[in-house]
Design a protein around this motif. Structure first.
Motif, PDB file in Angstrom:
ATOM      1  N   GLY A   8      -1.386  -1.569  -7.854  1.00 10.81           N
ATOM      2  CA  GLY A   8       0.092  -1.480  -8.004  1.00 10.81           C
ATOM      3  C   GLY A   8       0.637  -1.934  -9.326  1.00 10.81           C
ATOM      4  O   GLY A   8      -0.204  -2.466  -9.944  1.00 10.81           O
ATOM      5  N   ASP A 109       5.643  -7.233  -1.705  1.00  8.62           N
ATOM      6  CA  ASP A 109       5.890  -6.026  -2.247  1.00  8.62           C
ATOM      7  C   ASP A 109       4.452  -5.194  -2.008  1.00  8.62           C
ATOM      8  O   ASP A 109       4.248  -3.982  -1.232  1.00  8.62           O
ATOM      9  CB  ASP A 109       6.215  -5.889  -3.635  1.00  8.62           C
ATOM     10  N   ALA A 110       3.329  -5.671  -2.461  1.00  9.05           N
ATOM     11  CA  ALA A 110       2.007  -5.048  -2.271  1.00  9.05           C
ATOM     12  C   ALA A 110       1.496  -4.850  -0.836  1.00  9.05           C
ATOM     13  O   ALA A 110       1.080  -3.984  -0.485  1.00  9.05           O
ATOM     14  CB  ALA A 110       0.827  -5.825  -3.234  1.00  9.05           C
ATOM     15  N   ARG A 113       3.388  -1.965   0.972  1.00  6.32           N
ATOM     16  CA  ARG A 113       2.846  -0.884   0.601  1.00  6.32           C
ATOM     17  C   ARG A 113       1.573  -0.658   1.231  1.00  6.32           C
ATOM     18  O   ARG A 113       1.317   0.574   1.689  1.00  6.32           O
ATOM     19  CB  ARG A 113       2.769  -0.764  -1.039  1.00  6.32           C
ATOM     20  N   ARG A 129      11.153  -9.130  -2.430  1.00  5.54           N
ATOM     21  CA  ARG A 129       9.808  -8.707  -1.962  1.00  5.54           C
ATOM     22  C   ARG A 129       8.725  -9.096  -3.106  1.00  5.54           C
ATOM     23  O   ARG A 129       7.584  -9.123  -3.067  1.00  5.54           O
ATOM     24  CB  ARG A 129       9.623  -7.271  -1.948  1.00  5.54           C
ATOM     25  N   SER A 206      10.393   2.707   9.014  1.00  2.52           N
ATOM     26  CA  SER A 206      10.450   2.208   7.795  1.00  2.52           C
ATOM     27  C   SER A 206      11.994   1.811   7.617  1.00  2.52           C
ATOM     28  O   SER A 206      12.456   1.638   6.177  1.00  2.52           O
ATOM     29  CB  SER A 206      10.173   2.980   6.305  1.00  2.52           C
ATOM     30  N   ARG A 275       7.979   5.284   3.196  1.00  3.87           N
ATOM     31  CA  ARG A 275       9.168   4.010   2.782  1.00  3.87           C
ATOM     32  C   ARG A 275       9.828   4.950   1.585  1.00  3.87           C
ATOM     33  O   ARG A 275       9.351   5.453   0.824  1.00  3.87           O
ATOM     34  CB  ARG A 275       8.523   2.889   2.097  1.00  3.87           C
ATOM     35  N   SER A 277      11.266   5.293  -1.818  1.00  2.00           N
ATOM     36  CA  SER A 277      10.831   4.546  -2.865  1.00  2.00           C
ATOM     37  C   SER A 277      12.178   3.658  -3.405  1.00  2.00           C
ATOM     38  O   SER A 277      12.949   4.355  -3.680  1.00  2.00           O
ATOM     39  CB  SER A 277      10.174   5.418  -3.989  1.00  2.00           C
ATOM     40  N   ASP A 320      14.124  -1.585   2.660  1.00  2.00           N
ATOM     41  CA  ASP A 320      14.466  -2.464   1.422  1.00  2.00           C
ATOM     42  C   ASP A 320      15.843  -2.654   1.148  1.00  2.00           C
ATOM     43  O   ASP A 320      15.998  -3.581   0.496  1.00  2.00           O
ATOM     44  CB  ASP A 320      13.656  -1.585   0.120  1.00  2.00           C
TER      45      ASP A 320
END
Ligand SMILES: Cc1cc2nc3c(=O)[nH]c(=O)nc-3n(C[C@H](O)[C@H](O)[C@H](O)COP(=O)(O)OP(=O)(O)OC[C@H]3O[C@@H](n4cnc5c(N)ncnc54)[C@H](O)[C@@H]3O)c2cc1C
Length: 471
Positions: A8, A109-110, A113, A129, A206, A275, A277, A320
């Motif tokens: 990432g 965050d990672a 994902r 995040r 999501s 998700r 983006s 998010d």
């Protein structure tokens, strides 16, 4: 089970740059108020940490994640700082049970994902995040669901701790409760967390199902939040802290739950776990001091309040947008100008609602420009130095240059301590040491465990020195 690195984009430190290895660097927290210089060493593997502990460092050693603590918790003036953000391997992922074993430098965050496509999410998520697993454990962070799910470490079933004395310990809450709950919330002062096993939360989509209401004043806000405890998994009130008089404490109140597949419109159901983006703007770095003033902030707060629907409103929102609204403006901390800002974040026990009212009144009367304050409800406390306790928690941001700020916040410290509450060490940059024991009554017990783990007092930070935290 898998073992792989989390790929990432690299996430920069709040200073805006990736930290160079072995160089002296000026390090700041997210508030950018009290930067200090330290030698930064990038940790590429667990053995690097052991190697650093093999040498005597007069100013001590400290682990640093993504530098999202607001004050000086992740700084060590004149000493060694271990940049943990390259250590982000995934050692195991059990998709049946919903557990992940991951290095401490991996970011939330990672992890999202990696996990969300499989229908798993983190059970506790902060307001950004860009926080590492190590930083989340060291601050025992909370989310908008503490009243129901507790703090981050209540969902950690094990971690590996490298102590400065040279031991690499496998720590579980059952096997070593003393070490576990001294490290959870221990602000990095018991050793370096290398990896952790996290328990995950099953989700179908999501998206979030968000119920928005406007409240008239503080009493209304608190009454509705208390009534909503058993209704929504997540709950938060964005308070317009500049609304005066009878409107004091008016807020936009959000109650939310993870959306089910049936909550989504039919065309979106086949991609329920995709998700959206999270794109964002970047805050310009040339913003002058003074942009955040009482007038501009009052106008923003008013607009935010008016934009919210008048009547109770239900909407399906990308995850998010609900959890990390501020992340959509990259480096928004620069909006406060070069002198930075402070976040004052405290909790008072249930029954001390007057302290919340008093804090809002003082903030209002003091003339400090503050954007929306965040009010949440907490459940219990587990970690010896963990911030949460059953009660109300309020956080607000103020520019470091606001006139009269020091006196205002000193007064709030007393108000909070007298109510039996505390300020959050991960956000602090200015508390005086005299109040620490009153705010953290388990401090002596924590110090005794730290003494066993780090008899030579190798782990040090600016926060620890300023507050005399480690004794
Ligand atoms: C926009 C924003 C919103 C936030 N919202 C919330 C919220 O809702 N709830 C909440 O609880 N917090 C919140 N925070 C605070 C943040 O979650 C904590 O400060 C967290 O600790 C930051 O993690 P980090 O990886 O950036 O750690 P850093 O800031 O780099 O370090 C924080 C502490 O963790 C220690 N540490 C880091 N890595 C390790 C390791 N591997 N081993 C041992 N110690 C380590 C450091 O020594 C330091 O004491 C927010 C912060 C921001 C900027």
């Amino acid at each position: 089970m898998i073992a792989a690195g989390l790929r990432g984009k690299s996430i920069p430190d709040p200073n805006g740059e990736t930290l160079a290895d072995g160089a002296q660097r000026l390090l700041a927290g997210w508030g950018r108020t009290i930067p200090t210089r330290a030698r930064v060493r990038r940790v590429a593997g667990p053995d690097d940490v052991g190697a650093v502990f093999g040498t005597v460092w007069p100013r001590g050693v400290l682990a640093r994640g993504l530098g999202r603590s607001y004050g000086d918790a992740a700084q060590n003036a004149g000493g060694e700082v271990l940049d943990m953000t390259s250590l982000q391997r995934v050692h195991g992922l059990d998709l049946e049970r919903g557990t992940v074993v991951v290095d401490a430098g991996a970011s939330i965050d990672a992890l999202i994902r990696l996990l969300l496509p499989f229908g798993w999410f983190l059970p506790v998520s902060p307001g950004t995040r860009y926080v590492t697993v190590g930083g989340a454990i060291a601050s025992d962070i909370h989310g908008k669901n503490h009243h129901r799910d507790g703090s981050f470490c209540e969902h950690v079933s094990a971690f590996v701790l490298q102590t400065p004395a040279g031991e690499r310990m496998d720590v579980t809450p059952q096997g070593r409760p003393d070490v576990f709950w001294a490290t959870a919330g221990g602000m990095g002062l018991t050793g370096v967390i290398l990896s952790a096993t996290l328990q995950l939360l099953r989700v179908q989509t999501s998206h979030m199902r968000v119920v928005t209401q406007r409240t008239a004043d503080l009493h209304d806000t608190m009454a509705r939040m208390a009534a909503g405890d058993g209704v929504h998994r997540y709950s938060v009130a964005w308070i317009d802290c500049l609304a005066p008089g009878r409107r004091l404490g008016r807020s936009v109140l959000l109650g939310a739950d993870h959306a089910t597949v049936e909550d989504l419109p039919a065309p979106s159901r086949s991609s329920a776990l995709v998700r959206s983006s999270p794109r964002g703007l970047a805050a310009p770095c040339w913003i002058a001091d003074g942009l955040v003033n009482r007038m501009s902030v009052a106008a923003f707060n008013e607009a935010y309040f008016r934009r919210a629907p008048r009547k109770r409103h239900i909407a399906i929102r990308p995850l998010d947008r609900f959890f990390y609204p501020l992340d959509s403006v990259r480096r928004w901390n620069r909006l406060y100008g070069p002198r930075g800002f402070l976040q004052y974040h405290f909790v008072v026990p249930f029954g001390c609602e007057d302290a919340i009212r008093g804090a809002l009144e003082r903030l209002n009367n003091g003339g400090c420009p503050s954007f929306l304050a965040v009010l949440k409800r907490f459940g219990g406390q587990q970690g010896m130095l963990s911030f949460p306790m059953p009660g109300w928690t309020l956080a607000f941001d103020v520019p470091a240059t606001a006139p009269g700020l020091a006196a205002l916040l000193d007064g709030l410290d007393l108000l909070v301590a007298e109510a039996g509450g505390r300020v959050y060490l991960a956000k602090d940059s200015r508390l005086r040491p005299e109040l620490l024991e009153a705010m953290y009554p388990r401090l002596a017990g924590w110090r005794a465990i730290r003494e066993q783990l780090d008899p030579d007092r190798v782990m040090r930070s600016d926060l620890a020195r300023r507050l005399g935290l480690a004794g």
